[in-house]
Design an enzyme around this catalytic site. Sequence first.
Site, mmCIF file in Angstrom:
data_model
loop_
_atom_site.group_PDB
_atom_site.id
_atom_site.type_symbol
_atom_site.label_atom_id
_atom_site.label_comp_id
_atom_site.label_asym_id
_atom_site.label_seq_id
_atom_site.Cartn_x
_atom_site.Cartn_y
_atom_site.Cartn_z
ATOM 1 N NE ARG A 1 -32.871 -32.829 19.736
ATOM 2 C CZ ARG A 1 -33.126 -33.105 20.996
ATOM 3 N NH1 ARG A 1 -33.084 -32.165 21.904
ATOM 4 N NH2 ARG A 1 -33.426 -34.340 21.361
ATOM 5 C CE1 TYR A 2 -31.792 -27.375 18.015
ATOM 6 C CE2 TYR A 2 -30.161 -28.300 19.517
ATOM 7 C CZ TYR A 2 -31.408 -27.744 19.287
ATOM 8 O OH TYR A 2 -32.264 -27.583 20.339
ATOM 9 N NE ARG B 1 -26.203 -25.210 17.658
ATOM 10 C CZ ARG B 1 -27.239 -24.992 16.850
ATOM 11 N NH1 ARG B 1 -27.149 -25.277 15.570
ATOM 12 N NH2 ARG B 1 -28.358 -24.523 17.339
ATOM 13 C CG ASP C 1 -34.463 -28.407 25.102
ATOM 14 O OD1 ASP C 1 -34.721 -28.544 23.882
ATOM 15 O OD2 ASP C 1 -33.320 -28.530 25.571
ATOM 16 C CE LYS D 1 -30.048 -25.489 24.133
ATOM 17 N NZ LYS D 1 -29.580 -26.801 23.619
ATOM 18 C CB CYS E 1 -30.575 -33.829 36.851
ATOM 19 S SG CYS E 1 -29.475 -34.279 35.498
ATOM 20 C CG ASP F 1 -36.006 -29.970 30.447
ATOM 21 O OD1 ASP F 1 -36.612 -29.211 29.682
ATOM 22 O OD2 ASP F 1 -34.764 -30.065 30.493
ATOM 23 N NE ARG G 1 -28.236 -34.337 28.450
ATOM 24 C CZ ARG G 1 -27.634 -33.147 28.409
ATOM 25 N NH1 ARG G 1 -26.676 -32.859 29.247
ATOM 26 N NH2 ARG G 1 -27.972 -32.278 27.488
ATOM 27 C CB CYS H 1 -22.752 -33.763 38.508
ATOM 28 S SG CYS H 1 -23.361 -33.755 36.819
ATOM 29 C CB CYS I 1 -29.421 -30.424 40.025
ATOM 30 S SG CYS I 1 -27.763 -29.768 39.769
HETATM 31 C C1 PLP Z 1 -28.344 -27.110 23.602
HETATM 32 C C2 PLP Z 1 -27.892 -28.057 22.635
HETATM 33 C C3 PLP Z 1 -26.896 -27.726 21.720
HETATM 34 C C4 PLP Z 1 -26.238 -26.359 21.678
HETATM 35 O O1 PLP Z 1 -27.176 -25.377 21.333
HETATM 36 P P1 PLP Z 1 -26.745 -23.841 21.180
HETATM 37 O O2 PLP Z 1 -28.053 -23.117 21.047
HETATM 38 O O3 PLP Z 1 -25.882 -23.737 19.975
HETATM 39 O O4 PLP Z 1 -26.021 -23.456 22.420
HETATM 40 C C5 PLP Z 1 -26.520 -28.679 20.803
HETATM 41 N N1 PLP Z 1 -27.104 -29.899 20.779
HETATM 42 C C6 PLP Z 1 -28.089 -30.239 21.638
HETATM 43 C C7 PLP Z 1 -28.716 -31.570 21.531
HETATM 44 C C8 PLP Z 1 -28.509 -29.331 22.604
HETATM 45 O O5 PLP Z 1 -29.471 -29.679 23.472
HETATM 46 S S1 SF4 Z 2 -28.426 -30.570 36.151
HETATM 47 FE FE1 SF4 Z 2 -27.819 -32.754 36.068
HETATM 48 S S2 SF4 Z 2 -26.054 -32.778 34.685
HETATM 49 FE FE2 SF4 Z 2 -26.316 -30.656 35.375
HETATM 50 S S3 SF4 Z 2 -25.016 -30.429 37.198
HETATM 51 FE FE3 SF4 Z 2 -27.060 -30.955 37.908
HETATM 52 S S4 SF4 Z 2 -27.014 -33.195 38.125
HETATM 53 FE FE4 SF4 Z 2 -25.291 -32.632 36.816
#
Ligand code: PLP
Ligand code: SF4
Length: 393
Positions: A120-121, A124, A339, A346, A140, A302, A142, A133, A137
């Site tokens: 996305r960025y 990185r 986010d 972010k 979560c 989220d 995801r 996990c 949570c």
């Molecule tokens: C959070 C995140 C990162 C890392 O972001 P930093 O601000 O550099 O810590 C990279 N890719 C995705 C998709 C993210 O959600």
């Molecule tokens: S937020 Fe989701 S990915 Fe993170 S530790 Fe909890 S269950 Fe696992």
Amino acid sequence: MLQQIIPIHHGKLLTREELDAYDPAAEPWQKQFSRRYTHHAELYGILNHVEKVDESVYSQFSVAITPYMAQLMDRDDPNCPLRLQYLPTRNEESKPGFQTMLDELGEEGDTIPGTSVVHRYPRRVLFLVSNTCASLCRFCTRKRMVSQPDGSVHKDEIERSIDYIAGNKDIDDVLLSGGDPLTFSDERLDEILGELRRRAPHVRFLRIGSRMVVQLPTRVTPELCAVLERHRVQMINIHINHPKEITPLLRERVKLIQKAGIMMGLQTVCLKGVNDDVAVMRELFMQSLEMGVRPYYVYSTDMVEGAHHFIVPHHRMLELYEGLRGWISGPAVPTFIVDGLGGLGKLPIIPQYVREELRADGTGTTVKCRNYAGRTVEMPGLGLDFRVPSRTN
Ligand SMILES: *Cc1c(COP(=O)(O)O)cnc(C)c1O
Ligand code: SF4
């Protein structure tokens, strides 16, 4: 071929008496992993006042709680900050007035096809290696993949992800996450990290996001740390939301990671009823700092399915930040983040302390400043676009 992460059979669940006597450090982490509570009914008798939820909750998101986490939970108080994070409640059955979704951050749209890399960025990538996990949570982000039977990351997806990173020389930062990368065996982690380092020497920064360190600290062993050190993992971000999660066992295992020369950061989710309180946050971040773990991000909850009751409004997050900045050590103050919906990424939540304003007489701008305690001062020179009087002598 599927990754072998989850033990095939379930170990025997601990009774309340066994849990009281249980020493989590005395049992291999895999054994404890197999003894997780995976249904609210399994907690009857372990904890009092466990809310009975509809089975439909399970079709959306599973339940998993390690014995170590269960041990830390308040036996009687349903509002215990740890119980709120891990036990399902009837709140999950209700629908909020706004739309929630399974992939609120739009990560699927930014996933490179055939891989589990979210690019996305610039420079990185987020590399999702596991969909499991140690404990799950309720909020979560995801849920679209974590604990879902069809959310597993296939072995060839991991290979194609490494191909992608190896083939993109401008990627200099890789963040391994999931799920939790530490659910893998040491051998499998060794393979993945080794392959990444060998095939992508242009990657300058390799980091891991893990909550397992917190949910099952005995996962951190000297053997694991040797693997991380060998492949020069530079940073591990752990996820803690309340000071109750910081225990002597956690401190001990964090120290092992630090001895391997790995910098550590803290990520926190801002959760209503858990940590939306200045005193709780100050204590959490100072305790984290004491461990040598630098508070990095506080995320807003989220808008994922079944988590709306945790959302702390944006204006309240600003207040929480203002209760930290200036009031506790600077290194203990994290960046607050929302986010953005659908892949915006972010966005820092930053209160204004310094603000430019047009002067009443229209001659230029002045900069109005406010400190952490509310004292103000005007700095007319800081704007520098009003007419600077010229020296005439
Ligand atoms: C959070 C995140 C990162 C890392 O972001 P930093 O601000 O550099 O810590 C990279 N890719 C995705 C998709 C993210 O959600
Ligand atoms: S937020 Fe989701 S990915 Fe993170 S530790 Fe909890 S269950 Fe696992």
